[in-house]
Enzyme design. Structure first.
Site, PDB file in Angstrom:
ATOM      1  N   SER A 165       0.829  -1.197   0.000  1.00 45.50           N
ATOM      2  CA  SER A 165       0.000   0.000   0.000  1.00 45.50           C
ATOM      3  C   SER A 165       0.873   1.262   0.000  1.00 45.50           C
ATOM      4  O   SER A 165       1.678   1.446  -0.910  1.00 45.50           O
ATOM      5  CB  SER A 165      -0.967  -0.039   1.186  1.00 45.50           C
ATOM      6  OG  SER A 165      -1.996   0.911   1.032  1.00 45.50           O
ATOM      7  N   ASP A 263      -9.050  -4.641  -5.656  1.00 49.27           N
ATOM      8  CA  ASP A 263      -8.391  -3.508  -4.998  1.00 49.27           C
ATOM      9  C   ASP A 263      -8.637  -2.244  -5.806  1.00 49.27           C
ATOM     10  O   ASP A 263      -8.539  -2.255  -7.042  1.00 49.27           O
ATOM     11  CB  ASP A 263      -6.891  -3.792  -4.906  1.00 49.27           C
ATOM     12  CG  ASP A 263      -6.111  -2.718  -4.181  1.00 49.27           C
ATOM     13  OD1 ASP A 263      -6.732  -1.787  -3.625  1.00 49.27           O
ATOM     14  OD2 ASP A 263      -4.867  -2.805  -4.176  1.00 49.27           O
ATOM     15  N   HIS A 295      -7.652  -5.340  -1.336  1.00 49.81           N
ATOM     16  CA  HIS A 295      -6.442  -4.640  -0.933  1.00 49.81           C
ATOM     17  C   HIS A 295      -5.813  -5.275   0.312  1.00 49.81           C
ATOM     18  O   HIS A 295      -6.476  -5.436   1.332  1.00 49.81           O
ATOM     19  CB  HIS A 295      -6.781  -3.170  -0.662  1.00 49.81           C
ATOM     20  CG  HIS A 295      -5.607  -2.286  -0.453  1.00 49.81           C
ATOM     21  ND1 HIS A 295      -4.653  -2.062  -1.416  1.00 49.81           N
ATOM     22  CD2 HIS A 295      -5.223  -1.558   0.629  1.00 49.81           C
ATOM     23  CE1 HIS A 295      -3.738  -1.227  -0.953  1.00 49.81           C
ATOM     24  NE2 HIS A 295      -4.065  -0.913   0.290  1.00 49.81           N
TER      25      HIS A 295
END
Length: 320
Positions: A165, A263, A295
């Site tokens: 991320s 995601d 995600h």
């Protein structure tokens, strides 16, 4: 009496009118331990006294039991955690446990980086701290750095950077800076996992079109993570795909790009891999996609059927 809320940014934090910041998740801490939990030992070491920042070191327990003079150098993984530049740390259970699994499976040394977080310390503080930590780690490449575990066990011919991320985003920028500043020894590879890359406009017809969702992500960046960005979400730190940056200077030999089909960042991640392949950079790019996952599924649902498969892929990237 509790002060009034000035603004609320779910699911990350609340900001109160008296200036207090309350993080709503990612605040739990698990202590490092020299007891061989899951066959891995860990400890925290301060790398930046100026900002009171530490790294968490992980080492396979069996390495500490080798006879004197029988030390075998191990691959070195530098890990940069995610959390939207706002939450989480190397000391949280999700990252401590995941790094423990990687170290056990890959038989490597790992250094998990703490960096300053927004909104107290907005971007680019996280990038500056990550680079500072990398420089501190590389000060051990000659075997005479301040931390014995790195001196004794880390193979600087096999250094990898990985992050998820926001940490995936930062990992890319660290490899770019390593190339521009000619960091030595050279980084072997980086794993960019579900990277938080974004921009004002969708990258293609399959990218997120929903205006509310796009503005929600923009708000996190522009109001909390990086309020000083001149171009908002088109800041080159965030809009990696749309920026004019020359990927050919990437300072590593191979890149693993991991994306998840459900995601919000999936099209950005795939576009990033495509841009890297076309850039003239001479390294290898591998893309791994889990189409039915969301995600950071491997961190949020480590018991899911695809989480062990991805761990295996990451381990192969480090030891392959």
């Amino acid at each position: 009496m509790e002060s009034e809320i000035a603004s609320e940014h779910l699911p990350f934090l609340r900001i109160y009118k008296d200036g207090r910041i309350e993080r709503l998740t990612g605040t739990e801490i698990i202590p490092a331990s020299l007891d061989a939990t899951n066959d891995v030992v860990s400890k925290d070491v301060v790398y930046s006294p100026e900002h009171n920042l530490s790294v968490r070191l992980f080492l396979p327990h069996k390495s500490t039991e080798l006879a004197a003079g029988d030390t075998k150098k191990l691959p070195l993984l530098i890990y940069i955690h995610g959390g939207a530049w706002i939450i989480e740390s190397p000391f949280s259970p999700v990252y401590h446990n995941y790094l423990t699994e990687i170290v056990k499976s890959a038989n490597c040394v790992a250094v998990s980086i703490q960096y300053r977080r927004a909104p107290e310390d907005p971007v680019p503080a996280a990038y500056e701290d990550s680079w500072s930590a990398i420089q501190w780690i590389f000060s051990h490449s000659g075997g005479s750095g301040p931390e014995d575990w790195i001196n004794e066990y880390a193979d600087f011919g096999r250094v990898f950077i990985a992050g998820d991320s926001a940490g995936g985003n930062i990992s890319h920028h660290m490899a770019m800076r390593a190339g521009k500043e000619k960091l030595e020894p050279r980084i072997k590879g980086i794993a960019v996992v579900h990277p938080a890359f974004w921009g004002t406009d969708p990258v293609d017809e399959h990218d997120v079109q929903d205006r509310d969702m796009r503005s929600g992500i923009a708000d996190v960046w522009e109001k909390i993570a990086s309020p000083n960005s001149v171009n908002g979400t088109d800041d080159p730190l965030f809009n990696v795909l749309g920026s004019e940056s020359d990927f050919s200077e990437m300072g590593c030999e191979k890149v693993l790009v991991a994306v998840a089909g459900k995601d919000v960042f999936v099209r950005q991640g795939l576009g990033y891999a495509a841009k890297l392949k076309k850039s003239g950079w001479g390294g290898d790019v591998e893309v791994v996609e889990e189409e039915e996952e969301g995600h950071c599924f491997h961190l949020l649902t480590p018991d899911s059927k695809n989480a062990p498969k991805f761990l295996k892929k990451l381990v192969e990237f480090i030891i392959g």
